[in-house]
Design a protein around this motif. Sequence first.
Motif, short mmCIF file in Angstrom:
data_model
loop_
_atom_site.label_atom_id
_atom_site.label_comp_id
_atom_site.label_asym_id
_atom_site.label_seq_id
_atom_site.Cartn_x
_atom_site.Cartn_y
_atom_site.Cartn_z
N ALA A 228 0.83 -1.20 0.00
CA ALA A 228 0.00 0.00 0.00
C ALA A 228 0.87 1.25 0.00
O ALA A 228 0.60 2.21 -0.75
CB ALA A 228 -0.93 -0.01 1.21
N ALA A 229 1.91 1.24 0.84
CA ALA A 229 2.82 2.39 0.89
C ALA A 229 3.52 2.58 -0.45
O ALA A 229 3.64 3.70 -0.96
CB ALA A 229 3.85 2.19 2.01
N ALA A 230 3.97 1.46 -1.04
CA ALA A 230 4.69 1.54 -2.32
C ALA A 230 3.76 2.03 -3.44
O ALA A 230 4.20 2.74 -4.35
CB ALA A 230 5.27 0.19 -2.68
N THR A 231 2.50 1.67 -3.38
CA THR A 231 1.54 2.12 -4.39
C THR A 231 1.37 3.64 -4.34
O THR A 231 1.30 4.31 -5.37
CB THR A 231 0.18 1.43 -4.17
OG1 THR A 231 0.35 0.01 -4.32
CG2 THR A 231 -0.84 1.91 -5.18
N VAL A 232 1.33 4.18 -3.12
CA VAL A 232 1.25 5.63 -2.97
C VAL A 232 2.53 6.29 -3.46
O VAL A 232 2.50 7.28 -4.21
CB VAL A 232 0.98 6.00 -1.50
CG1 VAL A 232 1.07 7.52 -1.31
CG2 VAL A 232 -0.38 5.49 -1.05
N LEU A 233 3.67 5.72 -3.08
CA LEU A 233 4.96 6.30 -3.45
C LEU A 233 5.22 6.21 -4.95
O LEU A 233 5.96 7.03 -5.51
CB LEU A 233 6.08 5.58 -2.69
CG LEU A 233 6.09 5.79 -1.17
CD1 LEU A 233 7.08 4.85 -0.51
CD2 LEU A 233 6.43 7.25 -0.84
N ALA A 234 4.61 5.23 -5.60
CA ALA A 234 4.82 5.06 -7.04
C ALA A 234 4.23 6.20 -7.86
O ALA A 234 4.53 6.35 -9.04
CB ALA A 234 4.24 3.72 -7.51
N ARG A 235 3.38 7.00 -7.23
CA ARG A 235 2.73 8.11 -7.94
C ARG A 235 3.61 9.35 -8.03
O ARG A 235 3.28 10.29 -8.75
CB ARG A 235 1.41 8.47 -7.24
CG ARG A 235 0.40 7.32 -7.23
CD ARG A 235 -0.77 7.67 -6.34
NE ARG A 235 -1.71 6.55 -6.24
CZ ARG A 235 -2.71 6.49 -5.36
NH1 ARG A 235 -2.89 7.49 -4.51
NH2 ARG A 235 -3.51 5.44 -5.33
N THR A 236 4.70 9.36 -7.28
CA THR A 236 5.57 10.53 -7.27
C THR A 236 6.68 10.41 -8.30
O THR A 236 7.00 9.31 -8.74
CB THR A 236 6.20 10.73 -5.87
OG1 THR A 236 7.01 11.90 -5.87
CG2 THR A 236 7.09 9.53 -5.52
N ASP A 237 7.22 11.54 -8.67
CA ASP A 237 8.40 11.57 -9.55
C ASP A 237 9.57 12.23 -8.85
O ASP A 237 10.39 12.90 -9.48
CB ASP A 237 8.07 12.31 -10.85
CG ASP A 237 7.14 11.51 -11.75
OD1 ASP A 237 7.38 10.29 -11.89
OD2 ASP A 237 6.18 12.08 -12.29
N ALA A 238 9.65 12.03 -7.53
CA ALA A 238 10.73 12.61 -6.75
C ALA A 238 12.08 12.06 -7.22
O ALA A 238 12.15 11.00 -7.85
CB ALA A 238 10.52 12.28 -5.27
N PRO A 239 13.16 12.76 -6.91
CA PRO A 239 14.49 12.32 -7.38
C PRO A 239 14.86 10.88 -7.05
O PRO A 239 15.53 10.22 -7.83
CB PRO A 239 15.43 13.32 -6.70
CG PRO A 239 14.59 14.56 -6.55
CD PRO A 239 13.21 14.06 -6.24
N TRP A 240 14.40 10.38 -5.88
CA TRP A 240 14.78 9.03 -5.49
C TRP A 240 14.21 7.96 -6.43
O TRP A 240 14.71 6.82 -6.46
CB TRP A 240 14.34 8.73 -4.05
CG TRP A 240 12.86 8.66 -3.85
CD1 TRP A 240 12.04 9.68 -3.47
CD2 TRP A 240 12.00 7.52 -4.04
NE1 TRP A 240 10.72 9.26 -3.39
CE2 TRP A 240 10.67 7.95 -3.74
CE3 TRP A 240 12.21 6.20 -4.41
CZ2 TRP A 240 9.58 7.08 -3.82
CZ3 TRP A 240 11.13 5.35 -4.49
CH2 TRP A 240 9.83 5.77 -4.20
N THR A 241 13.17 8.29 -7.19
CA THR A 241 12.55 7.32 -8.07
C THR A 241 13.36 7.10 -9.36
O THR A 241 13.11 6.13 -10.07
CB THR A 241 11.13 7.76 -8.48
OG1 THR A 241 11.20 8.96 -9.26
CG2 THR A 241 10.27 8.00 -7.26
N ARG A 242 14.30 7.98 -9.62
CA ARG A 242 15.07 7.86 -10.86
C ARG A 242 16.08 6.73 -10.78
O ARG A 242 16.58 6.41 -9.70
CB ARG A 242 15.77 9.19 -11.17
CG ARG A 242 14.78 10.34 -11.38
CD ARG A 242 15.45 11.68 -11.37
NE ARG A 242 14.47 12.76 -11.30
CZ ARG A 242 14.74 13.99 -10.91
NH1 ARG A 242 15.98 14.30 -10.54
NH2 ARG A 242 13.77 14.90 -10.86
#
Length: 247
Positions: A228-242
Amino acid sequence: MPVLLRDAWGTLVPDMTDRHGPLPPLMLALTVVTGLVDAVSYLQLGRVFVANMTGNVVFSGFAFAGAAGFSLAASLVALAAFATGALLGGLLVHRTHAHRGRMLQYALLAETVCVAAAMIVTLVSGTPFVGGARFTLIVLLALGLGVQNAVSRALAVPDLTTTVLTLTITGIAADSHLTGGGGNKAGRRVVSACAMLLGAVVGALAVLNGHPTLPVLLATVILIAASAAATVLARTDAPWTRPLAKK
């Protein structure tokens, strides 16, 4: 605040502007899952690991040598299922490499399905887990942990591999002030080891007190929360997602 405590706190409550953002506590949650499921697999499924493949290779050697109490079939099935899970995890990694948040999300969803299915098997089959139920549990849990390992490897959060502690413990000692090292990351490494210890202790206590299904249930709950937490976080394009820069 001492460096060790600062490192530990920074792992549990990370700086969201850090290169790995919110990933460290999620990796710790997966480390707890590892301790839980390996407690069940070793104590209930006949001296076999579903996450620690080094142990299964060694156990296979013991079985080949004729040592009592070790199942070559169980160790080989665990190795094969884990490798299959790692293959699936690798496919996820290469298809979602552009966004680390989505990579983690899809991996957690896949692992949750595997571990939840294993929980259902434990409820339906009853104890002791023998025959087909035993091998079904080995396959499902090893599949899930194989996916977890493949994606943890790709995410490459330092000292949070979620399953392998050998290098983590080596780093605690080898980089300590006693050797002339800086002692950096000792807090994170200690927290990682404690997370697996916690999972193993809780899992073993449940099994030894007649509740062998409880560790798999707890692992499922943790994975659902992490998904659930990862699903929410997957919506962001913050630098850590790169993607991480290749070395």
